[in-house]
Scaffold this motif. Structure first.
Motif, PDB file in Angstrom:
ATOM      1  N   THR A   1       0.786  -1.302   0.120  1.00  0.00           N
ATOM      2  CA  THR A   1       0.072   0.146  -0.054  1.00  0.00           C
ATOM      3  C   THR A   1       0.989   1.272   0.113  1.00  0.00           C
ATOM      4  OG1 THR A   1      -1.724  -1.409   1.249  1.00  0.00           O
ATOM      5  CG2 THR A   1      -1.743   1.111   1.221  1.00  0.00           C
ATOM      6  N   ALA A   2       0.877   2.031  -1.146  1.00  0.00           N
ATOM      7  CA  ALA A   2       1.676   3.382  -1.237  1.00  0.00           C
ATOM      8  C   ALA A   2       0.636   4.299  -0.976  1.00  0.00           C
ATOM      9  CB  ALA A   2       2.347   3.231  -2.582  1.00  0.00           C
ATOM     10  N   VAL A   3       1.153   5.583  -0.210  1.00  0.00           N
ATOM     11  CA  VAL A   3       0.334   6.556  -0.203  1.00  0.00           C
ATOM     12  C   VAL A   3       0.519   7.768  -1.185  1.00  0.00           C
ATOM     13  CG1 VAL A   3      -0.380   8.610   1.411  1.00  0.00           C
ATOM     14  CG2 VAL A   3       0.077   6.161   2.176  1.00  0.00           C
ATOM     15  N   VAL A   4      -0.374   8.130  -1.753  1.00  0.00           N
ATOM     16  CA  VAL A   4      -0.263   9.262  -2.837  1.00  0.00           C
ATOM     17  C   VAL A   4       0.124  10.527  -2.197  1.00  0.00           C
ATOM     18  CG1 VAL A   4      -1.013  10.040  -5.144  1.00  0.00           C
ATOM     19  CG2 VAL A   4      -1.405   7.757  -4.576  1.00  0.00           C
ATOM     20  N   ALA A   5       1.064  11.344  -2.567  1.00  0.00           N
ATOM     21  CA  ALA A   5       1.501  12.540  -2.069  1.00  0.00           C
ATOM     22  C   ALA A   5       0.684  13.508  -2.764  1.00  0.00           C
ATOM     23  CB  ALA A   5       2.873  12.765  -1.997  1.00  0.00           C
TER      24      ALA A   5
ATOM     25  N   LYS B   1       1.406   6.547   8.144  1.00  0.00           N
ATOM     26  CA  LYS B   1       0.293   5.843   8.398  1.00  0.00           C
ATOM     27  C   LYS B   1      -0.662   5.819   7.157  1.00  0.00           C
ATOM     28  CE  LYS B   1      -0.192   6.579  13.303  1.00  0.00           C
ATOM     29  NZ  LYS B   1       1.306   7.445  13.346  1.00  0.00           N
ATOM     30  N   ALA B   2      -1.552   5.031   6.672  1.00  0.00           N
ATOM     31  CA  ALA B   2      -2.268   5.002   5.547  1.00  0.00           C
ATOM     32  C   ALA B   2      -3.001   6.247   5.716  1.00  0.00           C
ATOM     33  CB  ALA B   2      -3.286   3.775   5.703  1.00  0.00           C
ATOM     34  N   GLY B   3      -3.006   6.915   4.357  1.00  0.00           N
ATOM     35  CA  GLY B   3      -3.829   8.220   4.236  1.00  0.00           C
ATOM     36  C   GLY B   3      -2.939   9.384   4.425  1.00  0.00           C
ATOM     37  N   ASP B   4      -1.439   9.162   5.012  1.00  0.00           N
ATOM     38  CA  ASP B   4      -0.637  10.321   5.030  1.00  0.00           C
ATOM     39  C   ASP B   4      -0.161  10.828   3.735  1.00  0.00           C
ATOM     40  OD1 ASP B   4      -1.016  10.451   7.795  1.00  0.00           O
ATOM     41  OD2 ASP B   4       0.909   9.444   8.180  1.00  0.00           O
ATOM     42  N   THR B   5       0.191  11.971   3.480  1.00  0.00           N
ATOM     43  CA  THR B   5       0.614  12.663   2.534  1.00  0.00           C
ATOM     44  C   THR B   5       1.609  13.694   2.957  1.00  0.00           C
ATOM     45  OG1 THR B   5      -0.734  14.466   1.976  1.00  0.00           O
ATOM     46  CG2 THR B   5      -1.357  12.268   1.083  1.00  0.00           C
ATOM     47  N   LEU B   6       2.619  13.976   1.988  1.00  0.00           N
ATOM     48  CA  LEU B   6       3.711  14.967   2.432  1.00  0.00           C
ATOM     49  C   LEU B   6       2.604  16.406   2.604  1.00  0.00           C
ATOM     50  CD1 LEU B   6       6.879  14.349   0.423  1.00  0.00           C
ATOM     51  CD2 LEU B   6       6.165  13.538   2.643  1.00  0.00           C
ATOM     52  N   TRP B   7       1.690  16.471   2.046  1.00  0.00           N
ATOM     53  CA  TRP B   7       1.050  17.652   2.026  1.00  0.00           C
ATOM     54  C   TRP B   7       0.345  17.767   3.206  1.00  0.00           C
ATOM     55  CZ3 TRP B   7       0.062  21.489  -1.700  1.00  0.00           C
ATOM     56  CH2 TRP B   7      -1.350  22.195  -1.406  1.00  0.00           C
TER      57      TRP B   7
ATOM     58  N   GLN C   1       9.922  21.421   1.985  1.00  0.00           N
ATOM     59  CA  GLN C   1      10.871  21.412   3.258  1.00  0.00           C
ATOM     60  C   GLN C   1      10.806  20.172   3.894  1.00  0.00           C
ATOM     61  OE1 GLN C   1      12.465  24.076   3.125  1.00  0.00           O
ATOM     62  NE2 GLN C   1      11.112  25.481   2.082  1.00  0.00           N
ATOM     63  N   LEU C   2       9.816  19.243   3.971  1.00  0.00           N
ATOM     64  CA  LEU C   2       9.584  18.059   4.585  1.00  0.00           C
ATOM     65  C   LEU C   2      10.436  17.118   3.656  1.00  0.00           C
ATOM     66  CD1 LEU C   2       8.581  16.080   6.784  1.00  0.00           C
ATOM     67  CD2 LEU C   2       6.504  16.035   5.840  1.00  0.00           C
ATOM     68  N   TRP C   3      10.118  16.921   2.772  1.00  0.00           N
ATOM     69  CA  TRP C   3      10.803  16.221   1.614  1.00  0.00           C
ATOM     70  C   TRP C   3      12.503  16.226   1.578  1.00  0.00           C
ATOM     71  CZ3 TRP C   3      11.001  16.795  -4.360  1.00  0.00           C
ATOM     72  CH2 TRP C   3      11.302  15.593  -5.033  1.00  0.00           C
ATOM     73  N   GLU C   4      12.795  17.705   1.554  1.00  0.00           N
ATOM     74  CA  GLU C   4      14.275  18.014   1.779  1.00  0.00           C
ATOM     75  C   GLU C   4      15.052  17.179   2.928  1.00  0.00           C
ATOM     76  OE1 GLU C   4      17.574  19.492  -0.139  1.00  0.00           O
ATOM     77  OE2 GLU C   4      15.864  19.163  -0.637  1.00  0.00           O
TER      78      GLU C   4
ATOM     79  N   ASP D   1      10.891   9.804  -4.651  1.00  0.00           N
ATOM     80  CA  ASP D   1       9.712  10.340  -5.168  1.00  0.00           C
ATOM     81  C   ASP D   1       8.755  10.671  -4.411  1.00  0.00           C
ATOM     82  OD1 ASP D   1       7.524  10.626  -7.012  1.00  0.00           O
ATOM     83  OD2 ASP D   1       7.957   8.864  -8.047  1.00  0.00           O
ATOM     84  N   ALA D   2       8.657  12.016  -4.371  1.00  0.00           N
ATOM     85  CA  ALA D   2       7.883  12.643  -3.430  1.00  0.00           C
ATOM     86  C   ALA D   2       6.225  12.367  -3.406  1.00  0.00           C
ATOM     87  CB  ALA D   2       8.031  14.284  -3.359  1.00  0.00           C
ATOM     88  N   HIS D   3       5.777  11.869  -4.581  1.00  0.00           N
ATOM     89  CA  HIS D   3       4.501  11.422  -4.835  1.00  0.00           C
ATOM     90  C   HIS D   3       4.086  10.093  -3.953  1.00  0.00           C
ATOM     91  CE1 HIS D   3       4.676  14.813  -7.576  1.00  0.00           C
ATOM     92  NE2 HIS D   3       5.549  14.225  -8.122  1.00  0.00           N
ATOM     93  N   TRP D   4       4.917   9.317  -3.705  1.00  0.00           N
ATOM     94  CA  TRP D   4       4.882   8.120  -3.014  1.00  0.00           C
ATOM     95  C   TRP D   4       5.522   7.817  -1.902  1.00  0.00           C
ATOM     96  CZ3 TRP D   4       0.758   5.914  -5.573  1.00  0.00           C
ATOM     97  CH2 TRP D   4       0.731   6.199  -6.864  1.00  0.00           C
ATOM     98  N   ILE D   5       4.620   7.729  -0.633  1.00  0.00           N
ATOM     99  CA  ILE D   5       5.416   7.189   0.580  1.00  0.00           C
ATOM    100  C   ILE D   5       4.681   6.138   1.228  1.00  0.00           C
ATOM    101  CG2 ILE D   5       6.222   9.643   1.150  1.00  0.00           C
ATOM    102  CD1 ILE D   5       3.997  10.115   2.772  1.00  0.00           C
ATOM    103  N   TYR D   6       5.263   5.398   2.341  1.00  0.00           N
ATOM    104  CA  TYR D   6       4.925   4.006   2.416  1.00  0.00           C
ATOM    105  C   TYR D   6       4.548   3.859   3.959  1.00  0.00           C
ATOM    106  CZ  TYR D   6       5.878   2.740  -2.383  1.00  0.00           C
ATOM    107  OH  TYR D   6       5.923   2.537  -3.764  1.00  0.00           O
TER     108      TYR D   6
END
Length: 379
Positions: free
Chosen positions: A17-21, A62-68, A83-86, A93-98
């Protein structure tokens, strides 16, 4: 400076399950070649949280989290997601977090150390050899956002006087509704949610579903001392999302209006303008010498031609070619009216965006009011 990394999208081959950012440019497919890390699957080789700095704050995805959403949760502003990504460069790939991976959300403790109260004059620090003694006046301030979304997307920039922008607003869908018979001056502007017809389409680069900045060319900006042309100021008036395109024309909807949007407003690709997160430096002390770094001038200011105060947005004739980056700071000086005396210290500007030879900034610290023509020096 925030470095935006690009990774070619590939297909997901393993079940996880990947979370889309929710970021401005979204990947269509997640990374491939997942592996198991502890009790979860991930595409990344995240560091051991035990190696994070002492007092650092972390977050287990957690499921549902995004960098946004995490930027909104921890920084109070979703647009600070870069800034969080940095701080987590292992996320390629900032669009996918697990779920299960652990992000570093702050390199410092969540609470600032208490500063003891003092009375009387500050105690001078020991003077290095052959240097004038200086006093430590105040503790360092914590990192804060230097701007708001509106500061970045509702003001503008200095650019090429003849910057090519072939696509423009041609007319409005509800022109018959706003037309008033017998009235000489008709309403000819648009606002949020208005539908618009656009001159320009697929042949001039417009893509259905994409959002573009609406730009209106403004006055020429000239050097306050020499009068030499620096560039043209372009105002951001809003944003439009393209609904459908033909070869030479398109239709869209206004999704953001900074002010009334007029027929003729040009379309410009929407850039990623992350809000700089930085620690505002102390003002130089009375005995400090200039840094000797790049020097320039305040050449423009928003809604101000005379007095520039705290929080005012300004334009500078220094940019990327001068190694200036968002999050840098400039000290503002003015020549002393007394011949032979050091310049007067006015305050500090935090850099928000940069072009090749110009930048926008915000006055973040001030001792005296500033004005166009005051000198700036890189910290």
């Amino acid at each position: 400076m925030v470095r935006v990394r690009r990774v070619a999208p590939v297909l997901l081959l393993m079940a996880a399950t990947a979370v889309v950012a929710e970021t401005p440019k979204q990947s269509s497919t997640p990374p491939r070649e997942l592996h198991r890390a502890g009790e979860h699957w991930t595409a990344y080789n995240s560091p051991d949280p035990a190696t994070y700095p002492a007092g650092a704050k972390t977050h287990e995805i957690k499921a549902g989290d995004t960098l946004w959403s995490l930027a909104q949760q921890y920084y109070g502003n979703a647009y600070l997601w870069p800034q969080l990504w940095e701080m987590n460069t292992w996320v390629t790939d900032a669009h996918w977090i697990y779920p299960g991976d652990v992000l570093l959300v702050s390199r410092e403790g969540t609470e600032s150390a208490a500063v003891p109260e003092t009375t009387g004059s500050p105690t001078p620090a020991p003077a290095p050899a052959e240097e004038m003694p200086t006093a430590q006046m105040t503790p360092a301030s914590p990192p804060i956002p230097l701007a708001t979304e509106a500061d970045l997307y509702c003001w503008g920039y200095i650019g090429d006087p003849n910057e090519p922008m072939p696509n423009r607003i041609r007319s409005f869908e509800d022109v018959e509704v706003t037309y008033q018979p017998g009235v000489l001056e008709q309403i000819n502007t648009a606002a949020t949610n208005d539908l618009v017809f656009i001159e320009g389409g697929s042949s001039t680069g417009l893509v259905a579903g994409e959002t573009y900045l609406l730009v209106e060319p403004g006055e020429m900006i000239r050097h306050p001392r020499s009068g030499e042309a620096i560039g043209r100021h372009y105002d951001y008036s809003g944003q439009v999302r393209i609904l459908c395109t033909e070869e030479t024309r398109s239709r869209g909807v206004i999704v953001q209006a900074c002010r009334e949007i007029a027929v003729g407003a040009r379309l410009k690709p929407l850039p990623q303008l992350p809000i700089p997160l930085a620690r505002i430096p102390e003002l130089p002390q009375f005995c400090d010498s200039p840094t000797g770094r790049q020097a320039g001038f305040i050449v423009g200011a928003k809604n101000s031609t005379t007095t520039i105060g705290l929080g005012t947005l300004v334009e500078i004739n220094l940019g990327r070619d001068d190694q200036l980056q968002p999050g840098d700071f400039l000290t503002v000086f003015r020549e002393n009216p007394l011949p032979g005396e050091p310049p007067l210290l006015l305050g500090e500007i935090g850099v928000l965006t940069t072009e090749n030879r110009t930048a926008t900034g915000r006055v973040v610290n001030m001792r005296r009011a500033m004005q166009i023509g005051d000198r700036v020096e890189a910290r």
